[in-house]
Design a protein around this motif. Sequence first.
Motif, short mmCIF file in Angstrom:
data_model
loop_
_atom_site.label_atom_id
_atom_site.label_comp_id
_atom_site.label_asym_id
_atom_site.label_seq_id
_atom_site.Cartn_x
_atom_site.Cartn_y
_atom_site.Cartn_z
N ILE A 64 0.84 -1.21 0.00
CA ILE A 64 0.00 0.00 0.00
C ILE A 64 0.88 1.25 0.00
O ILE A 64 0.64 2.20 -0.77
CB ILE A 64 -0.94 -0.01 1.22
CG1 ILE A 64 -1.96 -1.13 1.08
CG2 ILE A 64 -1.64 1.34 1.38
CD1 ILE A 64 -2.81 -1.35 2.31
N GLY A 65 1.89 1.26 0.86
CA GLY A 65 2.80 2.41 0.91
C GLY A 65 3.50 2.64 -0.41
O GLY A 65 3.65 3.78 -0.87
N SER A 66 3.91 1.56 -1.07
CA SER A 66 4.65 1.68 -2.34
C SER A 66 3.78 2.23 -3.45
O SER A 66 4.26 2.99 -4.31
CB SER A 66 5.22 0.31 -2.74
OG SER A 66 6.14 -0.16 -1.77
N LEU A 67 2.50 1.87 -3.47
CA LEU A 67 1.59 2.42 -4.49
C LEU A 67 1.38 3.92 -4.27
O LEU A 67 1.32 4.70 -5.24
CB LEU A 67 0.26 1.68 -4.44
CG LEU A 67 0.29 0.24 -4.96
CD1 LEU A 67 -1.05 -0.44 -4.72
CD2 LEU A 67 0.65 0.20 -6.45
N ILE A 68 1.28 4.34 -3.02
CA ILE A 68 1.16 5.77 -2.72
C ILE A 68 2.41 6.51 -3.17
O ILE A 68 2.33 7.59 -3.77
CB ILE A 68 0.91 5.98 -1.21
CG1 ILE A 68 -0.44 5.38 -0.79
CG2 ILE A 68 0.96 7.47 -0.86
CD1 ILE A 68 -0.68 5.38 0.70
N ILE A 69 3.57 5.93 -2.90
CA ILE A 69 4.84 6.54 -3.32
C ILE A 69 4.88 6.70 -4.83
O ILE A 69 5.29 7.74 -5.35
CB ILE A 69 6.02 5.67 -2.84
CG1 ILE A 69 6.11 5.69 -1.31
CG2 ILE A 69 7.34 6.17 -3.44
CD1 ILE A 69 7.01 4.61 -0.74
N TYR A 70 4.43 5.68 -5.56
CA TYR A 70 4.43 5.72 -7.03
C TYR A 70 3.59 6.88 -7.54
O TYR A 70 4.01 7.64 -8.43
CB TYR A 70 3.89 4.39 -7.57
CG TYR A 70 3.63 4.38 -9.04
CD1 TYR A 70 4.68 4.37 -9.96
CD2 TYR A 70 2.33 4.37 -9.54
CE1 TYR A 70 4.44 4.36 -11.33
CE2 TYR A 70 2.07 4.35 -10.90
CZ TYR A 70 3.13 4.34 -11.80
OH TYR A 70 2.89 4.33 -13.15
N VAL A 71 2.40 7.05 -6.98
CA VAL A 71 1.51 8.14 -7.42
C VAL A 71 2.15 9.50 -7.13
O VAL A 71 2.16 10.39 -7.99
CB VAL A 71 0.15 8.02 -6.72
CG1 VAL A 71 -0.70 9.26 -7.01
CG2 VAL A 71 -0.58 6.77 -7.18
N LEU A 72 2.70 9.67 -5.93
CA LEU A 72 3.29 10.96 -5.56
C LEU A 72 4.52 11.29 -6.40
O LEU A 72 4.72 12.44 -6.81
CB LEU A 72 3.66 10.94 -4.07
CG LEU A 72 2.49 10.81 -3.09
CD1 LEU A 72 3.00 10.69 -1.66
CD2 LEU A 72 1.55 12.00 -3.22
N MET A 73 5.35 10.27 -6.68
CA MET A 73 6.54 10.52 -7.50
C MET A 73 6.16 10.88 -8.93
O MET A 73 6.83 11.70 -9.57
CB MET A 73 7.46 9.30 -7.48
CG MET A 73 8.19 9.10 -6.18
SD MET A 73 9.26 10.50 -5.72
CE MET A 73 9.88 9.89 -4.14
N ASN A 74 5.12 10.27 -9.45
CA ASN A 74 4.67 10.65 -10.78
C ASN A 74 4.20 12.09 -10.81
O ASN A 74 4.44 12.82 -11.78
CB ASN A 74 3.54 9.73 -11.24
CG ASN A 74 4.04 8.42 -11.81
OD1 ASN A 74 5.22 8.27 -12.10
ND2 ASN A 74 3.15 7.46 -11.97
N MET A 75 3.52 12.52 -9.75
CA MET A 75 3.04 13.90 -9.71
C MET A 75 4.19 14.89 -9.85
O MET A 75 4.16 15.80 -10.70
CB MET A 75 2.29 14.15 -8.41
CG MET A 75 0.93 13.51 -8.31
SD MET A 75 0.16 13.75 -6.69
CE MET A 75 0.04 15.54 -6.64
N VAL A 76 5.21 14.75 -9.02
CA VAL A 76 6.31 15.70 -9.09
C VAL A 76 7.18 15.43 -10.31
O VAL A 76 7.76 16.36 -10.90
CB VAL A 76 7.14 15.66 -7.78
CG1 VAL A 76 7.93 14.36 -7.67
CG2 VAL A 76 8.08 16.85 -7.69
#
Length: 485
Positions: A64-76
């Motif tokens: 779950i944490g890794s999927l959140i990280i993926y979304v946030l990194m794509n944003m920036v």
Amino acid sequence: MTIQGASPDLYNEDLAPAKVRNWGPFSIFNVWTSDVHSLWGYYLAASLFLFCGGFVNFIIAIGIGSLIIYVLMNMVGYAGVKTGVPYPVLARASFGIWGANIPALVRAIVACFWYGAQTAAASGAIVALLIRSQWFADFNQNTHFLGHSGLEVICFVVIWALQLLIIQKGMETVRRFQDWAGPAVWVMMLILAIYLCVKSGSFAFTSDIPMDVLLEKTKDAGVPGTPGSWTALFAVAAIWVTYFSALYLNFCDFARYAPDNAALRKGNIWGLPVNLILFSLVAGVTTIAAYDVYHEVLLHPDQISAKFDSWFLAALAALTFAVATLGINVVANFVSPAFDFSNVFPRQIDFKKGGYIAAVIALLLYPFAPWEGGAAHFVNIIGATMGPIFGVMMVDYYLIRKGEVDVEALYREDGEFRFQGGWHVNAFIAAGIGAIFSSILPNFTNWLPAWWGVYGWFFGVAIAGAIYYVLRTMALGAGAKTAKA
């Protein structure tokens, strides 16, 4: 892009929009292998494993944490690809052309702490190898200065100096180094896991670590709930997300060299959720096997390799982990402050000089070793300081500007981003209030619940982002009314 009319106080070649964009999916992927596959990354993953109380829980929380990280990194990352600018320049859009120096310095100072922590971890792997020799063991035990053993100090300084050689030729050297260092540690991690599984005589996805041992190891970490409880799992996911808080800010330092969003997404999908879950899986298997073999919880891989019967395997493990840790330091803790310090004084400081400043600060921090202690606690304290900045920047870029930024104006003193004399007051109000709830109150008072600090980064993002959106929307609405009048 050639910037017409750029101010020399806002522009140099290192801060200019990227011209060469040759970081394909493999290079982006290896940003993450270099960032995660380090002694500190393993230490954190192994520590979080203890909070989960079992393997399935661990993979769920980390997943779950890794999927959140993926979304946030794509944003920036998308912002970096579109604008081509590094983090401190992008911050000018929300904090002002001069105000951006503050978030840049915050990120740079945090990088200095991490730079020291990772260098200490790498040098620790070398120390663990050397003390297998009786002469070095005696020297390590009998000689002390600067609050450390003489051997620890020497190894720290040597590793510290070696890192400076990597960046002599700039970002292209960084790319080549990480493309080699990232995969190398994966091989060593697998060797470590296989060696221990063979020695234990089993390959286990279930933990035999008794609950009383888990409770003893996790009692002072500040994570709510007992190992395996839902509160502990949510906390593990939150800490895993917070671990990457520094790179949420400056991932555009790397993404700007990607040719397009598709290359970025492909590199991120393999480098983040896939790679993070697999790496965590190996860390979990290794932790279980190490307990079965040595009957103690060993969270540091250099502690495990130091127990190897084979000197060759121990040396190979120590050197590989040391090199991998150099990789994360260059990626996460050298590149960012190099750009950040350069942003403050672009006439006097270029990429290399900015990196040297960060390295010197990390060296000066070594006698105090603020990174020693629990992994989760250190990650939360450091990460919480950057949540408000991220909240302001992402709200400004996506909700206020809808992803459209006048890049040339980022380098002009009299342009759109001058705000109030070069400072955007609303951004600082929002970030300041966010910082009170993400960092100041949970770490320096007992006014908030004990669990609050675990989610400090999230509170910082949400509170600062919401306040900034309200203030900015009100300011734009007032400006539109004035213009009509």
